[in-house]
Design a protein around this motif. Structure first.
Motif, PDB file in Angstrom:
ATOM      1  N   ALA A 110     -16.177   1.080  -5.418  1.00 45.12           N
ATOM      2  CA  ALA A 110     -15.305   2.242  -5.511  1.00 45.12           C
ATOM      3  C   ALA A 110     -14.866   2.431  -6.955  1.00 45.12           C
ATOM      4  O   ALA A 110     -14.618   1.456  -7.686  1.00 45.12           O
ATOM      5  N   LEU A 111     -14.759   3.695  -7.349  1.00 44.34           N
ATOM      6  CA  LEU A 111     -14.265   4.053  -8.677  1.00 44.34           C
ATOM      7  C   LEU A 111     -12.899   4.697  -8.522  1.00 44.34           C
ATOM      8  O   LEU A 111     -12.749   5.687  -7.801  1.00 44.34           O
ATOM      9  N   LEU A 112     -11.907   4.121  -9.186  1.00 43.22           N
ATOM     10  CA  LEU A 112     -10.531   4.613  -9.148  1.00 43.22           C
ATOM     11  C   LEU A 112     -10.174   5.196 -10.505  1.00 43.22           C
ATOM     12  O   LEU A 112     -10.434   4.579 -11.545  1.00 43.22           O
ATOM     13  N   VAL A 113      -9.575   6.384 -10.500  1.00 43.04           N
ATOM     14  CA  VAL A 113      -9.123   7.029 -11.734  1.00 43.04           C
ATOM     15  C   VAL A 113      -7.667   7.449 -11.540  1.00 43.04           C
ATOM     16  O   VAL A 113      -7.315   8.031 -10.511  1.00 43.04           O
ATOM     17  N   ALA A 114      -6.821   7.143 -12.521  1.00 42.63           N
ATOM     18  CA  ALA A 114      -5.411   7.534 -12.474  1.00 42.63           C
ATOM     19  C   ALA A 114      -4.954   7.929 -13.866  1.00 42.63           C
ATOM     20  O   ALA A 114      -5.402   7.341 -14.867  1.00 42.63           O
ATOM     21  N   GLY A 115      -4.085   8.906 -13.938  1.00 44.02           N
ATOM     22  CA  GLY A 115      -3.559   9.328 -15.230  1.00 44.02           C
ATOM     23  C   GLY A 115      -2.193   9.959 -15.088  1.00 44.02           C
ATOM     24  O   GLY A 115      -1.865  10.542 -14.045  1.00 44.02           O
ATOM     25  N   GLU A 116      -1.382   9.829 -16.117  1.00 45.89           N
ATOM     26  CA  GLU A 116      -0.056  10.436 -16.105  1.00 45.89           C
ATOM     27  C   GLU A 116       0.306  10.965 -17.485  1.00 45.89           C
ATOM     28  O   GLU A 116      -0.125  10.433 -18.519  1.00 45.89           O
ATOM     29  N   ILE A 117       1.099  12.032 -17.473  1.00 43.72           N
ATOM     30  CA  ILE A 117       1.697  12.598 -18.683  1.00 43.72           C
ATOM     31  C   ILE A 117       3.194  12.660 -18.436  1.00 43.72           C
ATOM     32  O   ILE A 117       3.633  13.113 -17.370  1.00 43.72           O
ATOM     33  N   GLY A 118       3.981  12.194 -19.400  1.00 42.07           N
ATOM     34  CA  GLY A 118       5.416  12.175 -19.191  1.00 42.07           C
ATOM     35  C   GLY A 118       6.194  12.509 -20.443  1.00 42.07           C
ATOM     36  O   GLY A 118       5.720  12.285 -21.575  1.00 42.07           O
ATOM     37  N   LEU A 133       1.359   9.375 -22.725  1.00 37.22           N
ATOM     38  CA  LEU A 133       0.068   9.696 -22.131  1.00 37.22           C
ATOM     39  C   LEU A 133      -0.567   8.390 -21.691  1.00 37.22           C
ATOM     40  O   LEU A 133      -0.650   7.435 -22.474  1.00 37.22           O
ATOM     41  N   ASN A 134      -1.024   8.332 -20.431  1.00 32.54           N
ATOM     42  CA  ASN A 134      -1.429   7.063 -19.852  1.00 32.54           C
ATOM     43  C   ASN A 134      -2.600   7.272 -18.902  1.00 32.54           C
ATOM     44  O   ASN A 134      -2.630   8.256 -18.158  1.00 32.54           O
ATOM     45  N   GLY A 135      -3.582   6.360 -18.920  1.00 32.19           N
ATOM     46  CA  GLY A 135      -4.721   6.507 -18.040  1.00 32.19           C
ATOM     47  C   GLY A 135      -5.316   5.175 -17.628  1.00 32.19           C
ATOM     48  O   GLY A 135      -5.160   4.155 -18.310  1.00 32.19           O
ATOM     49  N   LEU A 136      -5.997   5.183 -16.473  1.00 35.31           N
ATOM     50  CA  LEU A 136      -6.625   3.979 -15.929  1.00 35.31           C
ATOM     51  C   LEU A 136      -7.921   4.375 -15.233  1.00 35.31           C
ATOM     52  O   LEU A 136      -7.970   5.355 -14.492  1.00 35.31           O
ATOM     53  N   VAL A 137      -8.983   3.605 -15.486  1.00 34.39           N
ATOM     54  CA  VAL A 137     -10.255   3.745 -14.785  1.00 34.39           C
ATOM     55  C   VAL A 137     -10.649   2.359 -14.294  1.00 34.39           C
ATOM     56  O   VAL A 137     -10.632   1.387 -15.072  1.00 34.39           O
ATOM     57  N   ARG A 138     -11.018   2.250 -13.009  1.00 34.28           N
ATOM     58  CA  ARG A 138     -11.276   0.936 -12.432  1.00 34.28           C
ATOM     59  C   ARG A 138     -12.437   1.018 -11.446  1.00 34.28           C
ATOM     60  O   ARG A 138     -12.434   1.868 -10.543  1.00 34.28           O
ATOM     61  N   TYR A 139     -13.401   0.138 -11.618  1.00 33.17           N
ATOM     62  CA  TYR A 139     -14.488   0.011 -10.660  1.00 33.17           C
ATOM     63  C   TYR A 139     -14.367  -1.346  -9.974  1.00 33.17           C
ATOM     64  O   TYR A 139     -14.177  -2.380 -10.627  1.00 33.17           O
ATOM     65  N   SER A 140     -14.483  -1.334  -8.645  1.00 33.95           N
ATOM     66  CA  SER A 140     -14.363  -2.585  -7.897  1.00 33.95           C
ATOM     67  C   SER A 140     -15.394  -2.612  -6.785  1.00 33.95           C
ATOM     68  O   SER A 140     -15.800  -1.576  -6.248  1.00 33.95           O
ATOM     69  N   GLN A 141     -15.788  -3.821  -6.425  1.00 30.71           N
ATOM     70  CA  GLN A 141     -16.792  -4.012  -5.388  1.00 30.71           C
ATOM     71  C   GLN A 141     -16.558  -5.350  -4.712  1.00 30.71           C
ATOM     72  O   GLN A 141     -16.308  -6.353  -5.376  1.00 30.71           O
ATOM     73  N   GLY A 142     -16.625  -5.379  -3.388  1.00 28.68           N
ATOM     74  CA  GLY A 142     -16.501  -6.632  -2.668  1.00 28.68           C
ATOM     75  C   GLY A 142     -15.097  -6.890  -2.173  1.00 28.68           C
ATOM     76  O   GLY A 142     -14.321  -5.977  -1.892  1.00 28.68           O
ATOM     77  N   THR A 143     -14.770  -8.174  -2.065  1.00 31.65           N
ATOM     78  CA  THR A 143     -13.490  -8.617  -1.515  1.00 31.65           C
ATOM     79  C   THR A 143     -12.780  -9.518  -2.510  1.00 31.65           C
ATOM     80  O   THR A 143     -13.300  -9.819  -3.595  1.00 31.65           O
ATOM     81  N   ALA A 144     -11.609  -9.992  -2.112  1.00 35.90           N
ATOM     82  CA  ALA A 144     -10.822 -10.839  -3.004  1.00 35.90           C
ATOM     83  C   ALA A 144     -11.491 -12.175  -3.276  1.00 35.90           C
ATOM     84  O   ALA A 144     -11.294 -12.771  -4.338  1.00 35.90           O
ATOM     85  N   THR A 145     -12.286 -12.662  -2.338  1.00 46.73           N
ATOM     86  CA  THR A 145     -12.944 -13.953  -2.540  1.00 46.73           C
ATOM     87  C   THR A 145     -14.400 -13.812  -2.958  1.00 46.73           C
ATOM     88  O   THR A 145     -14.995 -14.775  -3.430  1.00 46.73           O
TER      89      THR A 145
END
Length: 769
Positions: A243-251, A266-278
């Motif tokens: 999964a690809l997660l994108v988040a951003g904020e302006i304040g 100005l703030n941003g985050l991009v995150r790719y994740s796959q699988g489980t915690a273990t």
């Protein structure tokens, strides 16, 4: 011979502990049945919106009551699944101390708060304040410590350390203004030096913030008093097997100040994740920039005389700017022998601060504003291996780990006037690296006894090059070994008892370890400070769920520190303090009588004192003889400035997943000494915040936050020290040469404070898509 099992406790203890294993333990837990459950079963936990997938060796477990070691709350401003282990974040283990808890992102976001760092006030006994603008790191209080901007409170986000070593403004500087609260999955909290995998800055406590992997699409707009504006957007999508997660904020925010903060973030985050915690992997990128003006603490005498109003500023040009760019990756895998995990990160950050805390004490004409510059590249990598096995038929788990970090830092301190350069004080290039190795063995002796024995070794090396004074250049290195021990007894009737003891450490500013001459006066010789400082502590606690729906814990602790030597970023040299001792208790309560009401109440009390006699302060006191008004607050003593004797909080959160919801919270910071002789004391601060909103089933939400609900005139932070204003009688005496030098250098001892913002409204509208 193994001790015989307690027959009266057998049924109740096993039932309660089995329940804890299943729900409280999103990680590798100790099974409790009498045969196959003596093994340590592998457990898979999914991140984001995935349901937890558990692969258990022991069969037929059905009891799933709420965990005693976790706060789970589903009525929040976001739509995340409760307390989900994010990918590669490491599986959650059973609590090793009564004070160890996990707080879900849902509970954090259900609380009204003023700024991002205040989400950590969900940690029992932790108070978060701000005394200088909306881009500077918060100030933290925990277990009788004024932790300044992070010293002795280790903060990690997604496995990346937030605390900065050898920082321009203060050791352990931990800025969280770049954190987007809605992206928090869970916060794991530990306290005390009893855990082998916790190193620098973790003696008082550690906070590990895990991020979400997936989310429903969210668009959110907030507007409020004093020019508050915030626009947030976040979404995730399936990408390949992950999964690809994108988040951003302006304040933006001005605040109630006479000189508007004019904060622009100005703030941003991009995150790719796959699988489980273990068995998973994640890669995360972050970018953040912020610029602001700041109204720093102001002297009480100026407010009392009418020269300043409560929200005025002595130096309207104070403020700063900062940026942070980070890239990190994490991986975890399990196998027949156990599991392993690793992560690596690179962080590029920069900070420029302009502050004036003493006004005209040093420079009676242009004032005392100074500029602190920090530009660094931080690199790090960690790896650990967990082995599941047995010893003489007893289930056992052993963890080995290695942690490494290197900071390449460019530092500068200069005098300024309205942010314009006047003169250099010092400028340095520093390289600081560390390697930490640890091992911890956990053995389950019986169904009601578990012990953990660990050891940690840390080696630090630093190289400092002073651009202006070669005598302050040099190399320093140090090593410390730290044994750790924990023991858990129970559960007995849904009650567990905990014991912990161990050694810890924190690093000092590398410049303090190489400086031999005062940067402002090379003729003054200075004694270098140690690079590493030893701490040691012990704690006993009890946690119980005897009352249905109530999770209560009580911890009694003691913590000794060999010294509280601090590098003074304001002066460019080391401020030495003595050894100290703190002891006290924390009582935390969380009550969920039904699905629509959630209540918590926490109380922490601490007795904090320096040890030994402060001969240097006695010399200062003697130099002020003949001026008793200057001696007040400068006498030697054993009180620890800004060490609160009591911190308390309580709150109630109401509502279901849809319909009306609300929250009311109270935070209390007791009076504390501000000088070693206890002549100056801060006033207690008591603040209420509230929230009311409505959520419909299609994801739309309308929410009103009311901060400082009763418009209390209190202070975020209060200090007491000498300063000089042009309106002071002493100012004319000093500029004319009529007053002794010692008196002029001390200034006027007075309270200086930063007020709490008045009654504030913030309206939020959010839609899911």
């Amino acid at each position: 011979m193994r001790p015989k099992r307690c027959e009266p406790c057998r049924g109740g203890a096993l039932t309660a502990l089995s329940a804890l294993v299943l729900l409280a333990d999103d990680g590798r837990a100790f099974a409790q049945s009498s045969n196959a459950s003596r093994e340590l079963p592998p457990i898979e936990v999914g991140g984001g919106q995935d349901l937890a997938r558990r692969k258990l060796v022991a069969p037929r477990r059905t009891a799933k009551p709420p965990s005693a070691g976790r706060r789970v709350f589903v009525n929040s401003a976001t739509a995340q699944t409760p307390d989900r282990r994010s990918v590669a974040s490491s599986a959650k283990s059973q609590p090793g101390m009564a004070s160890e808890i996990t707080i879900s992102g849902e509970e954090l976001n259900a609380r009204p708060f003023t700024r991002p760092g205040e989400v950590l006030e969900a940690v029992p006994g932790l108070m978060v304040t701000q005394h200088s603008g909306e881009g500077k790191a918060n100030q933290y209080f925990l277990r009788g410590y004024n932790l300044d901007h992070g010293t002795d409170l280790a903060i990690n986000v997604d496995g990346v350390p937030v605390n900065m070593r050898t920082h321009a403004h203060g050791q352990g500087y931990a800025d969280l203004n770049w954190l987007i609260p809605e992206t928090i999955a869970a916060v794991d909290v530990r306290k005390g030096p009893y855990f082998a995998d916790e190193g620098d800055f973790a003696s008082v406590g550690s906070v590990h913030v895990g991020l979400i992997d997936r989310t429903k699409g969210l668009a959110q707009l907030s507007v409020g008093s004093f020019g508050y504006r915030r626009l947030l957007g976040m979404d995730s999508a399936r990408l390949g097997d992950g999964a690809l997660l994108v988040a951003g904020e302006i304040g933006s925010y001005n605040g109630p100040w006479d000189i508007p903060d004019n904060a622009r973030k100005l703030n941003g985050l991009v995150r790719y994740s796959q699988g489980t915690a273990t068995d998973g992997v994640s890669v995360t990128g972050m970018a953040y920039t912020n610029a602001w003006n700041s109204t720093d603490q102001v002297p009480q005498r100026a407010i009392a005389a009418g020269f300043l109003n409560r929200f005025g500023s002595e130096d309207p040009s104070d403020g700063g700017n900062t940026n942070r760019f980070a890239l990190s990756g994490r991986i975890a895998q399990s196998d027949d022998l156990g599991s392993w995990k690793a992560n690596a990160y690179v962080v590029k950050s920069q900070l420029d601060l302009f502050n004036n805390f003493t006004y005209f004490l040093s420079d009676p004409v242009l004032g005392d504003q100074f500029h602190q510059h920090d530009d660094r590249l931080m690199l790090g990598a960690n790896v650990s291996r967990t082995l599941n096995g047995s010893l003489a038929g007893l289930p056992m788990q052993t963890i080995f780990g290695l942690q490494s970090r290197y900071d390449a830092i460019d530092l500068a301190l200069s005098n300024t006037f309205r942010r314009g350069f006047l003169a250099d004080i010092r400028s340095d290039k520093a390289g600081e690296g560390s390697v930490g190795v640890y091992a911890e063995n956990t053995l389950r002796w019986t169904d009601w006894l578990r012990t953990s024995v660990g050891w940690r070794g840390d080696y630090y090396a630093a190289d400092v090059t002073s651009r202006f004074n070669a005598n302050n250049s040099g190399r320093a290195d140090a090593a410390l070994g730290s044994p750790k021990f924990r023991m858990v007894l129970g559960p007995f009737h849904q009650t567990e008892f905990f014991l912990g003891a161990g050694y810890g450490m924190h690093s000092n500013d590398a410049r303090g370890a190489t400086t031999t001459e005062d940067p402002s006066d090379p003729a003054t010789r200075l004694t270098p400070s140690p690079l590493l400082v030893r701490t040691k502590g012990a704690e006993v606690g009890v946690r119980s769920r005897i009352v249905p729906g109530l999770d209560t814990s009580l911890s009694l602790f003691i913590l000794d520190q060999d010294s509280e030597i601090l590098f003074s970023g304001d002066a460019g040299d080391t401020s030495a303090t003595r050894a100290s001792r703190r002891y006290g208790f924390e009582w935390a309560n969380h009550y969920r009588p039904s699905s629509w009401i959630d209540i918590d109440a926490d109380l922490a009390m601490t007795h904090a004192r320096f040890r030994g006699y402060d001969s240097e302060q006695a010399e200062v006191y003697a130099s002020l003889a003949g001026y008793p008004e200057a001696q007040i607050g400068n006498a030697p003593g054993n009180s620890v400035p800004n060490a609160p004797a009591m911190v308390a909080s309580a709150g109630v959160t109401l509502g279901e997943k849809t319909g009306w919801f609300g929250a009311l919270r109270w935070r209390y910071l007791a009076s504390s000494p501000l000088t070693e002789d206890n002549a100056f004391r801060s006033a207690a601060t008591s603040i209420f915040n509230g929230r009311l909103g409505y959520r419909i089933d299609n994801g739309w939400r309308l929410q009103l936050d009311v901060l400082n609900l009763f418009n209390t005139k209190a202070s975020q932070i209060t200090y007491a020290y000498g300063s000089l204003l042009k309106t002071d009688t002493l100012y004319n005496l000093c500029t004319s040469g009529a007053a002794p030098m010692s008196i002029c250098q001390n200034g006027v001892m007075d309270y200086v404070l930063h007020p709490v913002e008045p009654l504030t409204f913030r309206l939020t509208i959010a839609g899911a898509f």
